[in-house]
Design a protein around this motif. Structure first.
Motif, PDB file in Angstrom:
ATOM      1  N   ASN A 290      -3.025   7.848  -9.817  1.00  0.00           N
ATOM      2  CA  ASN A 290      -2.179   7.788  -8.614  1.00  0.00           C
ATOM      3  C   ASN A 290      -0.723   8.162  -8.867  1.00  0.00           C
ATOM      4  O   ASN A 290       0.110   8.035  -7.970  1.00  0.00           O
ATOM      5  N   ALA A 293       0.075  10.622  -6.361  1.00  0.00           N
ATOM      6  CA  ALA A 293      -0.625  10.534  -5.081  1.00  0.00           C
ATOM      7  C   ALA A 293       0.309   9.894  -4.064  1.00  0.00           C
ATOM      8  O   ALA A 293       1.057   8.974  -4.401  1.00  0.00           O
ATOM      9  N   GLU A 295       0.321   8.029  -0.421  1.00  0.00           N
ATOM     10  CA  GLU A 295      -0.586   7.429   0.540  1.00  0.00           C
ATOM     11  C   GLU A 295       0.058   7.317   1.925  1.00  0.00           C
ATOM     12  O   GLU A 295      -0.555   7.662   2.925  1.00  0.00           O
TER      13      GLU A 295
END
Ligand code: KIV
Ligand code: ZN
Length: 507
Positions: A290, A293, A295
Motif C-alpha cells: 500500500n 496506494a 484509497e
C-alpha cells in the motif's frame, strides 16, 4: 554531498530473526542481488557459528566483486581466524570483531571487568588487523554503555587497526536526539577519530531504528548498518530501503546520499520475502503493497492532478512494477522476453524457456498479465533447482457432508508417475498428505500463508509454507489462480527443497 556507506547485515543479523534462516545457495543468490543493488558492505554471516554459515560466507567472498564481504567474529581467537578463512578470497575482505561494553552485559553475560574487555579488544583487533587490512570493531550495547569507557574502548580499537568503529543501539533503546549526541561525543572523544569511519547499527525495539540511524548520519556517521525489509533480532534492524529512500528524498536537508541503485530496492525486498517466507506488511514504508496506494477520493483526485500532492517518492524509482495489463494469451516469446528485460531481469535461455512455459499456462487462466504477475512468476523461479517431483494433475473433493480427499499424480525426475489418494481435515490437509505419501517425505508444517498478487477475480494467489525436517527449515512457494493448486505447489516446492537439502548434505 557525503556518500553514506550501506552495510547490509540481512544475512547475519537479519537471519537471526525467527523463521528467517537461509541456506548457502539462497545466501549466494541474495549476495548477488545486494551487489546489484550497490551495497558497500555485505555482512555475509558469522562463520564460526556453523559449517553452513562458513560455507556461505566463503562462497559469497569468492563470487562478489564490487562490495566488501564481511564475516562476524566475537573477540575470540578461533572466531577471528575462522572469519578470516571465510572471507580471505574476497576482492575486498573485512573482519568484523565485536564485544559488549555496557556494564549490564559485562556483569551478566561476559562476566568480565572493564579492563579485561579492553585487553580482549586490544588482542583481537590486533590479530584481525594482522590478517586483513579492513577491520571493523563493534561495541555491542554501546548505547547503554558508559560514554567515557566506550570512548576508551573505541580508542583502543582504532589504535590497534580498526578502520570502522561501529556504535550499535543493540536493544533499540535510544531516541534520535540521544543517538545524535552519542555519535557526536565519540567523534570528539575517541583518539584517532579523524582516521576512522563511524558507523551505527540501530535495532527497532521502539520503532526508531531508521530515525536513530538518520540522526547518527546528521552527527557524522558515514556508515549505516541495516537489513532488507528490516528483518533481524526481535523487532528487527533499521530497514535498508527506508534509510536509502529517506536519504535520497531528503538529501538536500541531510547533505548525504548513498550509491544504491534504488530501482533494485523492490526486487531485493521481494527476494528476501520469497526466500525467508516472511511477507512484508502492506503498510510497510517504501516497499509495502500500500506504500503507493491511494484509497480516499480526495487523495486519488489529487494524485491524478499532480502526483506530488500525495506522493513524495516515485514508485518507479524503487522499481515497483505497475499493475497494468502488459501481456496476454497471444503475446509471443519475444514480447515476453522484452518485457522481462525492461523490468530488469536477465534470464538465461534455459530460464526463459521455463518462465515462458509458466507464462503460457498462466495466460490460459488469466485474461491479462500485469508486471506484478510477471514479477511474482519469475521471482518464484529465479535460483530454483531441478525439482525431484512435479505436479501432473490433481483432483480434490471437499464439502460439509463428505471427508476431504485429494488424488494427486506426481512425476519424478526419471519420468515415473506416482499417484496417491489421501484423506484430510480439509482439502489442503488432504493434498499435503497425498504429497507425503507419494514422495515418502515427512515434514512439520510450521506456517501456511496465502495472499493475492494482484486484485480481481482471476488474481494470482501466492501460498507460502514453512516446513521443518530433520532440524532444518525450508520455505515452499506456489503460485496459481487456483488456491488449492497454489497450496499443492507450495508444499511440493518445500518437499523438493527438503530432498535437495538431504542430497547436498549427503554429498
Ligand atoms: O546488535 C548488535 O549489537 C550487533 C553487533 C554484533 C554489531 O548485531
Ligand atoms: Zn544487531
Amino acid at each position: 554531498m557525503r556518500q553514506i556507506r550501506i552495510f547490509d547485515t540481512t544475512m547475519r543479523d537479519g537471519e537471526q530473526s525467527p523463521g528467517c534462516s537461509m541456506n548457502p545457495g539462497e545466501k549466494l543468490q541474495v549476495a548477488k542481488q545486494l551487489e546489484k543493488l550497490g551495497v558497500d558492505v555485505i555482512e555475509a554471516g558469522f562463520p564460526i557459528s556453523s559449517p553452513e554459515d562458513f560455507q556461505a560466507v566463503q562462497a559469497i567472498a569468492k563470487a562478489v566483486k564490487n562490495s566488501v564481504v564481511c564475516g562476524l567474529a566475537r573477540c575470540v581467537e578461533a572466531d577471528v581466524r575462522r572469519a578470516y578463512e571465510a572471507v580471505k578470497e574476497a576482492a575486498y575482505p573485512r573482519i568484523h570483531v565485536f564485544i559488549a561494553t555496557s556494564d549490564i552485559h559485562l556483569a551478566h553475560k561476559l562476566r568480565m571487568t572493564r579492563e579485561e574487555v579492553l585487553e580482549k579488544v586490544r588482542e583481537m583487533v590486533t590479530l584481525a588487523a594482522s590478517l586483513v587490512e579492513d577491520v571493523e570493531f563493534s561495541a555491542e550495547d554501546a548505547s547503554r554503555s558508559d560514554y567515557e569507557y566506550l570512548a576508551q574502548v573505541l580508542s583502543v580499537a582504532a589504535e590497534c587497526g580498526a578502520k570502522t568503529l561501529n556504535i550499535p543501539d543493540t536493544v533499540g533503546y535510544c531516541i534520535p536526539s540521544e543517538m545524535e549526541e552519542l555519535v557526536r561525543y565519540m567523534r570528539t572523544h575517541v583518539k584517532g577519530a579523524e582516521n576512522v569511519v563511524f558507523s551505527v547499527h540501530c535495532h527497532d525495539d521502539l520503532g526508531m531504528g531508521v530515525a536513530n540511524t538518520l540522526a547518527a548520519v546528521r552527527a557524522g556517521a558515514d556508515q549505516v548498518e541495516c537489513t532488507v525489509n528490516g528483518i533481524g533480532e526481535r523487532a528487527g534492524n533499521a530497514a535498508l530501503e527506508e534509510i536509502v529512500m529517506a536519504l535520497r528524498t531528503r538529501r538536500e536537508l541531510l547533505g548525504a546520499d548513498t550509491r544504491i541503485n534504488t530501482k533494485q530496492l523492490y526486487r531485493t525486498s521481494r527476494l528476501i520475502s520469497t526466500i525467508t517466507g516472511s511477507s512484508v506488511a502492506p503498510n510497510k514504508a517504501v516497499v509495502g503493497a500500500n506504500a503507493f496506494a491511494h484509497e480516499s477520493g480526495i487523495h486519488q483526485h489529487g494524485v491524478m492532478m499532480e502526483r506530488a500532492t500525495y506522493e513524495i517518492m516515485n514508485s518507479g524509482d524503487i522499481g515497483i512494477p505497475q499493475n497494468r495489463m502488459v501481456l496476454g494469451k497471444h503475446s509471443g516469446r519475444h514480447a515476453f522476453v522484452d518485457r522481462l528485460t525492461e523490468l530488469g531481469y536477465a534470464l538465461s535461455d534455459e530460464e526463459v524457456g521455463v518462465a515462458f512455459e509458466a507464462f503460457k499456462k498462466l495466460a490460459d487462466q488469466k485474461k491479462s498479465i500485469t508486471d506484478r504477475d510477471l514479477e511474482a512468476m519469475v521471482g518464484s523461479q529465479k535460483g530454483s533447482f531441478v525439482p525431484e517431483y512435479t505436479l501432473e494433475t490433481f483432483v480434490v473433493n471437499s464439502g460439509s457432508v463428505i471427508s476431504a480427499t485429494a488424488n494427486l499424480k506426481l512425476k519424478n525426475r526419471e519420468g515415473e508417475i506416482c499417484q496417491r489418494v489421501a484423506y484430510g481435515a480439509g482439502p489442503i490437509d488432504a493434498a499435503f498428505k497425498a504429497i507425503e505419501k507419494a514422495t515418502k517425505v515427512k515434514a512439520q508444517l510450521d506456517s501456511y500463508t496465502i495472499q493475492s498478487v494482484t486484485e480481481g477475480e482471476d488474481a494470482l494467489g501466492e501460498v507460502v509454507v514453512k516446513l521443518t525436517s530433520g532440524g532444518y527449515h525450508y520455505v515452499g512457494r506456489g503460485l496459481s489462480t487456483d488456491i488449492i493448486e497454489a497450496s499443492i505447489k507450495s508444499y511440493l516446492n518445500g518437499i523438493n527443497k527438503i530432498i535437495a537439502g538431504l542430497r547436498e548434505r549427503q554429498g
